[in-house]
Motif scaffolding. Structure first.
Motif, PDB file in Angstrom:
ATOM      1  N   ARG A 226      62.887  69.335  39.033  1.00 49.93           N
ATOM      2  CA  ARG A 226      63.656  69.942  40.144  1.00 49.93           C
ATOM      3  C   ARG A 226      63.454  71.456  40.141  1.00 49.93           C
ATOM      4  N   SER A 227      63.563  72.087  38.960  1.00 44.89           N
ATOM      5  CA  SER A 227      63.360  73.546  38.866  1.00 44.89           C
ATOM      6  C   SER A 227      61.953  73.919  39.325  1.00 44.89           C
ATOM      7  N   PHE A 228      61.012  73.125  38.904  1.00 48.03           N
ATOM      8  CA  PHE A 228      59.605  73.369  39.290  1.00 48.03           C
ATOM      9  C   PHE A 228      59.447  73.305  40.793  1.00 48.03           C
ATOM     10  N   GLY A 229      60.157  72.299  41.348  1.00 51.48           N
ATOM     11  CA  GLY A 229      60.085  72.122  42.807  1.00 51.48           C
ATOM     12  C   GLY A 229      60.665  73.314  43.543  1.00 51.48           C
ATOM     13  N   LYS A 230      61.626  73.944  42.923  1.00 48.68           N
ATOM     14  CA  LYS A 230      62.237  75.113  43.585  1.00 48.68           C
ATOM     15  C   LYS A 230      61.387  76.370  43.392  1.00 48.68           C
ATOM     16  N   GLY A 231      60.303  76.259  42.699  1.00 47.66           N
ATOM     17  CA  GLY A 231      59.375  77.378  42.566  1.00 47.66           C
ATOM     18  C   GLY A 231      59.382  78.034  41.196  1.00 47.66           C
ATOM     19  N   ASP A 232      60.200  77.467  40.319  1.00 50.44           N
ATOM     20  CA  ASP A 232      60.227  78.041  38.964  1.00 50.44           C
ATOM     21  C   ASP A 232      59.104  77.415  38.142  1.00 50.44           C
ATOM     22  N   PHE A 233      57.914  78.033  38.231  1.00 47.36           N
ATOM     23  CA  PHE A 233      56.757  77.474  37.554  1.00 47.36           C
ATOM     24  C   PHE A 233      56.822  77.669  36.039  1.00 47.36           C
ATOM     25  N   ASN A 234      57.821  78.383  35.571  1.00 48.91           N
ATOM     26  CA  ASN A 234      57.932  78.618  34.130  1.00 48.91           C
ATOM     27  C   ASN A 234      58.837  77.594  33.449  1.00 48.91           C
ATOM     28  N   SER A 235      59.423  76.685  34.245  1.00 48.31           N
ATOM     29  CA  SER A 235      60.337  75.697  33.646  1.00 48.31           C
ATOM     30  C   SER A 235      59.540  74.665  32.831  1.00 48.31           C
ATOM     31  N   THR A 236      60.010  74.378  31.606  1.00 44.56           N
ATOM     32  CA  THR A 236      59.369  73.396  30.714  1.00 44.56           C
ATOM     33  C   THR A 236      60.440  72.533  30.055  1.00 44.56           C
ATOM     34  N   VAL A 237      59.982  71.446  29.426  1.00 43.70           N
ATOM     35  CA  VAL A 237      60.909  70.550  28.724  1.00 43.70           C
ATOM     36  C   VAL A 237      60.658  70.692  27.225  1.00 43.70           C
ATOM     37  N   GLN A 238      61.751  70.900  26.496  1.00 47.08           N
ATOM     38  CA  GLN A 238      61.634  71.025  25.040  1.00 47.08           C
ATOM     39  C   GLN A 238      61.773  69.633  24.413  1.00 47.08           C
ATOM     40  N   THR A 239      60.791  69.198  23.635  1.00 47.94           N
ATOM     41  CA  THR A 239      60.884  67.882  22.983  1.00 47.94           C
ATOM     42  C   THR A 239      60.159  67.884  21.648  1.00 47.94           C
ATOM     43  N   THR A 240      60.672  67.048  20.765  1.00 49.81           N
ATOM     44  CA  THR A 240      59.997  66.885  19.459  1.00 49.81           C
ATOM     45  C   THR A 240      59.552  65.434  19.280  1.00 49.81           C
ATOM     46  N   ARG A 241      59.840  64.613  20.275  1.00 50.49           N
ATOM     47  CA  ARG A 241      59.503  63.184  20.160  1.00 50.49           C
ATOM     48  C   ARG A 241      57.994  62.989  20.346  1.00 50.49           C
ATOM     49  N   ASP A 242      57.485  61.952  19.698  1.00 55.03           N
ATOM     50  CA  ASP A 242      56.058  61.646  19.904  1.00 55.03           C
ATOM     51  C   ASP A 242      55.858  60.256  20.508  1.00 55.03           C
ATOM     52  N   ASP A 243      56.953  59.686  21.038  1.00 50.69           N
ATOM     53  CA  ASP A 243      56.811  58.387  21.709  1.00 50.69           C
ATOM     54  C   ASP A 243      56.441  58.604  23.174  1.00 50.69           C
ATOM     55  N   GLU A 244      56.581  57.543  23.977  1.00 48.14           N
ATOM     56  CA  GLU A 244      56.188  57.632  25.383  1.00 48.14           C
ATOM     57  C   GLU A 244      56.963  58.720  26.116  1.00 48.14           C
ATOM     58  N   LEU A 245      58.280  58.838  25.799  1.00 46.41           N
ATOM     59  CA  LEU A 245      59.091  59.856  26.480  1.00 46.41           C
ATOM     60  C   LEU A 245      58.655  61.246  26.047  1.00 46.41           C
TER      61      LEU A 245
END
Lengths: 558, 452
Positions: free
Chosen positions: A203-222
């Motif tokens: 959603r943030s990306f869609g609003k033009g925030d190209f710097n938005s990222t997701v923080q994750t440490t999982r190595d599964d499909e998600l």
């Protein structure tokens, strides 16, 4: 109604567990029921068969004690609730029942069949029994039937097993549902939370925030989904920048292209104009060449006719020189000399007698001379008329513009043949005409005559090597497939197949003195008249057929 | 003479009437006789006062049921004088046909095992029924052709019955001569290629020596005796051993008559010991020949492959181990034949007899209630192994027969070899076997009875 993913996953897991356990239970229960039933049947058959075999000797010798012992032995086997041994007439020899059964345990009704295995419900004293009932025939060593045995196997044990299985299954169901609830709750959380994080970032990306990222440490499909999103965002960001640069470059290139396009357009116009001029010159040149051909032909024809005129004049001149008129003067002089004594002269003088005979013959000579003179004068007159016609025809076509009018094609062909008659005559060509009835069609007469003269000349010249008998030009006019076809078929030297199309090219000729404009200009004229022309030949030495085709208007009636 | 004199005095009319009456009477008598049930009765004795007294006692017992037997079978031990027994029986029943043979140490009947200190005998008398009997017997001289003599004996028996050898008897009762059983059996096979029930035994004295046979009033020692029994109905017979094969067998590679020298190229004793798994370890035959009684529970056997693929064993008992590794056998062996190792036990030896009795009834399709009686032959060696005590296993075996036959009369003798028929496969001689014939009360053919 909006239902969250957590609840959906939770509900789905619960449903799947419940459905699987119930389905498994139903399938297994039926399968087990069938298997147990089959096992009991198989086991029962073995028991009954063994029982039957062990009863054979006892039945033969009617050893009731022995058969009773056999029967007792049989009842050591679990699930046997009744059994009996019968003679060949179905009369009971020995039997035993462990529980009361209401059915008559006879053998009646199976006399005609060898064995009978039936699963049936039998009424007991208190309740009903599901029984597998075996009626087995017994045979002696000579394979003669000697009696029967009947064995009933209680299937109650199957029901007991199945009931136990149902209780176990229900216990398992409850246990699995509880486990499923816990697992599904944990699973729903573990699946939905990362997805929600990714959704927020999108959603943030869609609003033009190209710097938005997701923080994750999982190595599964998600985890891979989140990392994928981050990579995608990074990639999209760099792609967007590259696209902006490319866009600027494209704008500059578009301007350059527009300029080049304008220049090219000017050059195309110039070249087109030059081509038009060249084409016009070419057409004029061809026209002139055609007109020259016509003029040459006309002069040639006039020359030919003048030869005839000259010969006719010579004949008349000779007739005049050799006329009897000169002799008449001598006769008249002799007559005048004896005019006074004319009667005597005629009757006595031999000259007078000859003179009279001369006068009498003179009539005949005068009449003959007069006829000959008339004949040659008429011929002279005809030739002069022909000259006038040829010149008039030439005058008809010469200088005429490209006016399209409706003409009778056959008349134009006849004109052309007439104009080239001298040529035809000189080459000794026999013209065969196959004209069908034709409607008038719109065309430019001058151009068609030009074409026809070209074709006639080509055909006549092509046949110069042919023998006199072979020199035939067949001219035909037909209507086929809504078109008018004019065909000039000669028996000349023909055209090589490879040249059939080339003959219409400008400058192409096979004649020594040809200039290669005739057929080219003719083809152009046909195109201008919405028609077409083509050449056909079976090869060198096999003649040529030139065909002109005019399309008929749909409303034109032949 | 009287009848002929009377006929002379009668006129023709009266004589015709008398003739008619005689024919009718004869016809009725024949019909009555024909319709009479078969009756069988046993008698036995262990009287120590000699054969005559014993015979009298047995006769007294028998005539309580069968007063005028048409046919009598006798088993007697060798202690009794054969002449006095024969004379006694013939004197009492001059019209009856008598066949008799020796039994080893004792006899048995429906009443049990009878072992007398000075002799034992048992008789079985037949009366009624449609049975026709023919007796033949011959002395067999030393070196005589047993096969040829067998044919003579059978021919004589057939003639005695008013038949020929082309007529198939319902059952053959045989008293075979020791050592000639295989030749005799072969001779029977030549006479009757088709199946005929056979109950036969090798007569012997109490030490397995040569016994005697009695045919009517004559004694034959050594001899062969045969009784051919003809009937329209079915007579049941059985012939079995009760031994089980142990999947051990070998080819006979060297033998002479009844001396089995080698199996698969090895000494027969050695192979036999191996197969018996130590059963004969206590027997040392390396220096002198040793009699082997314990082979009664694990003999060797010939075998017939039945149509169902199973093997039917005919035991041939090895009765002596020789120092040269050869075995003396209870029957002929032939080079190239396969010899099998079979096993049994005392219980099997005891119970097989009742099984044979039952089989006999089944084969004859004779119901227990319809049994008139039976004749039995049991291996003397097996009986000795079981024990001939009063309450021993042999006695129990006889009780089993008694129960199986529902108390019907029978007599049996112990023999040194048994002969019988296996339907579809022929006649055989074996050891350690039981042979039996059971007679029904109604001897008429069931089909013909129905037609009547």
């Amino acid at each position: 109604m909006k239902v969250s993913l957590k609840i959906r996953v939770f509900a789905l897991v619960c449903f799947l567990v419940t459905f699987t356990v119930i389905a498994l239970f139903i399938v297994l229960r039926n399968d087990l029921d069938n298997r147990l039933h089959e096992d009991f049947k198989e086991r029962g058959l073995i028991i009954a068969d063994y029982f039957a075999r062990n009863s054979v000797e006892g039945i033969i010798i009617e050893d009731e004690d022995g058969l009773s012992k056999t029967l007792e032995k049989l009842f050591e086997i679990e699930d046997i609730i009744y059994a009996g041994i019968y003679d060949n007439e179905g009369t009971k020899i020995v039997s035993k029942e462990t529980v009361f059964v209401s059915d008559s345990l006879s053998i009646t009704g199976v006399e005609d069949s060898l064995n009978e295995i039936v699963s049936r419900i039998m009424a007991g004293r208190k309740n009903e029994f599901r029984v597998l009932d075996f009626k087995i025939a017994t045979f002696d060593e000579e394979h003669e039937r000697i009696g029967w045995v009947r064995v009933g196997i209680n299937l109650q044990r199957i029901t007991t097993v199945l009931d136990k299985m149902m209780i176990r299954s229900l216990t398992m169901l409850v246990f699995f549902i509880i486990i499923a609830l816990v697992i599904s709750f944990l699973m729903a959380n573990s699946i939905a939370n990362p997805i929600n994080e990714v959704a927020g970032a999108i959603r943030s990306f869609g609003k033009g925030d190209f710097n938005s990222t997701v923080q994750t440490t999982r190595d599964d499909e998600l985890g891979q989904l989140a990392m994928g999103f981050n990579q995608m965002a990074e990639s999209l960001k760099s792609r967007t920048e590259e696209l902006q640069v490319s866009k600027d470059k494209l704008i500059v290139q578009a301007d350059d292209l527009q300029e080049a396009h304008d220049k090219l357009e000017v050059r195309v116009k110039e070249r087109t104009e030059e081509l038009r001029t060249a084409q016009k010159e070419l057409v004029d040149k061809a026209h002139r060449a055609g007109m020259a051909d016509i003029a040459t032909g006309t002069l040639h024809n006039v020359g030919n006719i003048l030869n005839s005129v000259k010969s006719s004049a010579q004949v008349i001149n000779n007739l005049a020189k050799n006329s009897e008129v000169s002799s008449l003067k001598k006769a008249n002089d002799l007559l005048r000399e004896h005019i006074d004594s004319i009667e005597e002269f005629i009757t006595t003088n031999p000259k007078g007698k000859k003179l009279m005979h001369y006068y009498l013959k003179l009539e005949e000579s005068f009449i003959s001379e007069n006829n000959e003179m008339h004949k040659h004068l008429k011929r002279l007159n005809d030739k002069v008329d022909a000259i006038v016609e040829v010149i008039a025809a030439q005058q008809t076509y010469a200088g005429k513009g490209s006016l399209t009018e409706e003409y009778a094609i056959v008349d134009i062909i006849e004109d052309a043949l007439m104009m080239q008659s001298g040529h035809i005559e000189r080459y000794g060509i026999t013209v065969i005409k196959n004209y069908n009835k034709m409607p008038k069609i719109p065309l430019q007469r001058v151009k068609l005559v030009h074409i026809l003269i070209n074709l006639i000349n080509n055909a006549t010249e092509a046949m110069y090597k042919a023998s006199q008998e072979e020199r035939k030009l067949i001219v035909s006019v037909d209507i086929e497939n809504n078109g008018v076809y004019i065909r000039f078929k000669d028996s000349g030297q023909g055209i090589a197949k490879s040249n059939l199309k080339k003959v219409f090219s400008q400058g192409f000729t096979t004649r020594k003195n040809g200039h290669g404009f005739g057929l080219h200009s003719s083809a152009n004229y046909m195109t201008e008249m919405q028609g077409e022309m083509w050449a056909e030949s079976d090869g060198i030495g096999k003649g040529t057929t030139l065909t002109l085709k005019f399309l008929l208007d749909k409303n034109t009636v032949a | 003479m009287l009848l002929s004199l009377n006929f002379r005095r009668l006129d023709v009319k009266k004589s015709n009437i008398l003739l008619f009456c005689i024919i009718i009477t004869g016809f009725c008598t024949s019909a009555l006789l024909y319709a009479e049930d078969l009756r069988m009765a046993q008698g036995w004795s262990v009287n120590p006062d000699g054969g005559k007294h014993a015979a009298d006692e047995a006769i007294a017992m028998m005539i309580k049921v069968v007063k005028n037997p048409r046919f009598i079978v006798l088993y007697t031990t060798a202690e009794y004088g054969e002449q006095e027994i024969a004379k006694t029986l013939r004197a009492r029943f001059p019209e009856a046909k008598l066949v008799g043979m020796n039994s080893y140490k004792g006899v048995f009947t429906s009443d049990g095992l009878h072992i007398g200190k000075r002799g034992s005998l048992a008789i079985l008398g037949f009366s009624g029924g449609d049975l026709v009997f023919g007796i033949g017997a011959r002395q067999v001289p030393k070196g005589g052709n047993a096969m040829a003599i067998t044919k003579e004996v059978f021919a004589e028996a057939a003639i005695d019955a008013g038949k020929t050898l082309k007529d198939k008897p319902s059952v053959i009762f045989l008293g075979a001569m020791k050592g000639q059983e295989d030749a005799i059996v072969k001779g029977i096979s030549n006479i009757f290629p088709q199946d005929v029930p056979l109950v036969g035994g090798t007569h012997c004295d109490n030490s397995f020596g040569q016994g005697y046979v009695i045919g009517n009033d004559k004694i034959y020692k050594p001899g062969i005796i045969v009784a051919l029994i003809y009937s329209k109905g079915r007579i049941g017979s059985g012939f079995n051993s009760g031994f089980v094969g142990k999947k051990k067998s070998g080819k006979i590679t060297a033998c002479t008559g009844r001396l089995l020298k080698e199996i698969d190229g090895r000494p027969a004793v050695e192979v036999y010991r191996e197969w018996a798994h130590g059963h004969f370890d206590n027997i040392n035959s390396s220096k002198k020949p040793v009699m082997v009684m314990s082979s009664a529970v694990c003999p060797l056997a010939k075998a017939i492959r039945l149509s169902n693929g199973n093997l039917r064993y005919i035991p041939v008992r090895p009765w002596r181990f020789n120092p040269d590794g050869s075995l003396n056998m209870g029957g002929d062996v032939h080079k190239g034949d396969t010899i099998y190792y079979v096993e049994g036990n005392k219980i099997a030896l005891q119970r097989k007899t009742a099984v044979v009795v039952r089989k006999s009834m089944v084969n004859g399709k004779i119901k227990i209630k319809e049994v008139a009686g039976g004749l039995h032959i049991y291996c003397a060696g097996a009986a000795k192994t079981l024990g001939l005590e009063k309450d021993g296993a042999t006695a129990k075996m006889i009780t089993d027969i008694h129960k199986t036959m529902d108390g019907k009369p029978f007599i049996g003798g112990f023999t040194a070899g048994e002969q019988g028929a296996i339907p579809g496969y022929g006649f055989f001689h074996g050891n350690l076997m039981s042979s039996m014939v059971v007679f029904p009360i109604k001897t008429e053919d069931a089909e013909s009875t129905k037609k009547k």
